[in-house]
Design an enzyme around this catalytic site. Sequence first.
Site, PDB file in Angstrom:
ATOM      1  N   HIS A   1       0.856  -1.196   0.000  1.00  0.00           N
ATOM      2  CA  HIS A   1       0.000   0.000   0.000  1.00  0.00           C
ATOM      3  C   HIS A   1       0.894   1.250   0.000  1.00  0.00           C
ATOM      4  O   HIS A   1       1.955   1.255   0.631  1.00  0.00           O
ATOM      5  CB  HIS A   1      -0.911  -0.016   1.234  1.00  0.00           C
ATOM      6  CG  HIS A   1      -1.996   1.004   1.139  1.00  0.00           C
ATOM      7  ND1 HIS A   1      -1.764   2.329   1.413  1.00  0.00           N
ATOM      8  CD2 HIS A   1      -3.291   0.903   0.759  1.00  0.00           C
ATOM      9  CE1 HIS A   1      -2.895   3.010   1.211  1.00  0.00           C
ATOM     10  NE2 HIS A   1      -3.835   2.158   0.816  1.00  0.00           N
TER      11      HIS A   1
ATOM     12  N   GLU B   1      -3.992   1.888  -7.339  1.00  0.00           N
ATOM     13  CA  GLU B   1      -4.341   3.003  -6.455  1.00  0.00           C
ATOM     14  C   GLU B   1      -3.401   4.169  -6.745  1.00  0.00           C
ATOM     15  O   GLU B   1      -2.302   4.229  -6.170  1.00  0.00           O
ATOM     16  CB  GLU B   1      -4.174   2.598  -4.983  1.00  0.00           C
ATOM     17  CG  GLU B   1      -5.130   1.540  -4.521  1.00  0.00           C
ATOM     18  CD  GLU B   1      -5.422   1.646  -3.020  1.00  0.00           C
ATOM     19  OE1 GLU B   1      -6.605   1.700  -2.675  1.00  0.00           O
ATOM     20  OE2 GLU B   1      -4.486   1.698  -2.215  1.00  0.00           O
TER      21      GLU B   1
HETATM   22  P1  13P Z   1      -9.590   6.247   0.329  1.00  0.00           P
HETATM   23  O1  13P Z   1     -10.768   5.485  -0.234  1.00  0.00           O
HETATM   24  O2  13P Z   1      -9.830   6.802   1.683  1.00  0.00           O
HETATM   25  O3  13P Z   1      -9.054   7.231  -0.662  1.00  0.00           O
HETATM   26  O4  13P Z   1      -8.433   5.157   0.531  1.00  0.00           O
HETATM   27  C1  13P Z   1      -8.115   4.343  -0.515  1.00  0.00           C
HETATM   28  C2  13P Z   1      -7.115   3.356  -0.051  1.00  0.00           C
HETATM   29  O5  13P Z   1      -6.003   3.716   0.278  1.00  0.00           O
HETATM   30  C3  13P Z   1      -7.543   1.958   0.029  1.00  0.00           C
HETATM   31  O6  13P Z   1      -6.470   1.110   0.216  1.00  0.00           O
END
Ligand code: 13P
Length: 259
Positions: free
Chosen positions: A94, A166
Amino acid sequence: MKRVLIIGNWKMNLNVHEASILVKRISDLIQVHREVEVAIAPSMLTLQPISQQIDTRKISLAAQNAYYKDEGAYTGEVSFNMLRNLVKYVIVGHSERRIYFHEDLEVIRDKVTAAIRNDISPVLCVGESHQEKTEGETKRVIHDQVTTALSNLTAEDVEKVVIAYEPVWAISTFGGELAKPSVVKPIIDLIRYNVKELYGEKAAASLRIIYGGSVDDQTAPGYLEIEGVNGLLPGSASLNYHKFSEIVNSAYRLTHKKP
Ligand code: 13P
């Protein structure tokens, strides 16, 4: 058709009691769907008590992190081996771990390897920073993150991996700029293309790619409609049981709409 996977990343929020209440509320609001798999990633501390509370047909468990050695003198760490049979998924790489805990490409590769070794599906997070995006580095960053992380795996192993795209700039923690589905689509295609080049057609087709970054009940349908997106990884919205169950419901509605 692949099952759509919705994973709520609770990050470092909720104590054991609060987590139990949220899980109860979510369970009351969602149904068991053949087409949609729901998972939650609560804190390490709450995984065990929550595992006693959930109906695993309805909700699967994911850890947010684990260490790549199976056991030994690594004070403070929890191994993938210890999470075996407790969780189905572990989030690996992450951006908050890459940035705050300085996890590099090799550490993330070792964690992905350890997950597979312990029969756990890694949810490998990849994504470019705002600066990398503006410098036109997105393709290279994604390529490096994907290829290094998977480099110890066979094509058969790769089929068990979930990759979460992401973009760092779209995560609420880091600014939360909304990524348009038209911006997300080519990166999803690129990830699958990178996997295909290295592991072949079958692995690329089997691997699930999900999207995360400020996903909520309003934006979820737009991302789920992108061809090649197999699910979502909401963060802050997953702490709100109305929003989270609405995300799950929109996934259910879309799987019924798709031919
Ligand atoms: P948010 O949905 O708060 O932007 O976070 C996304 C995330 O980091 C999920 O792993």
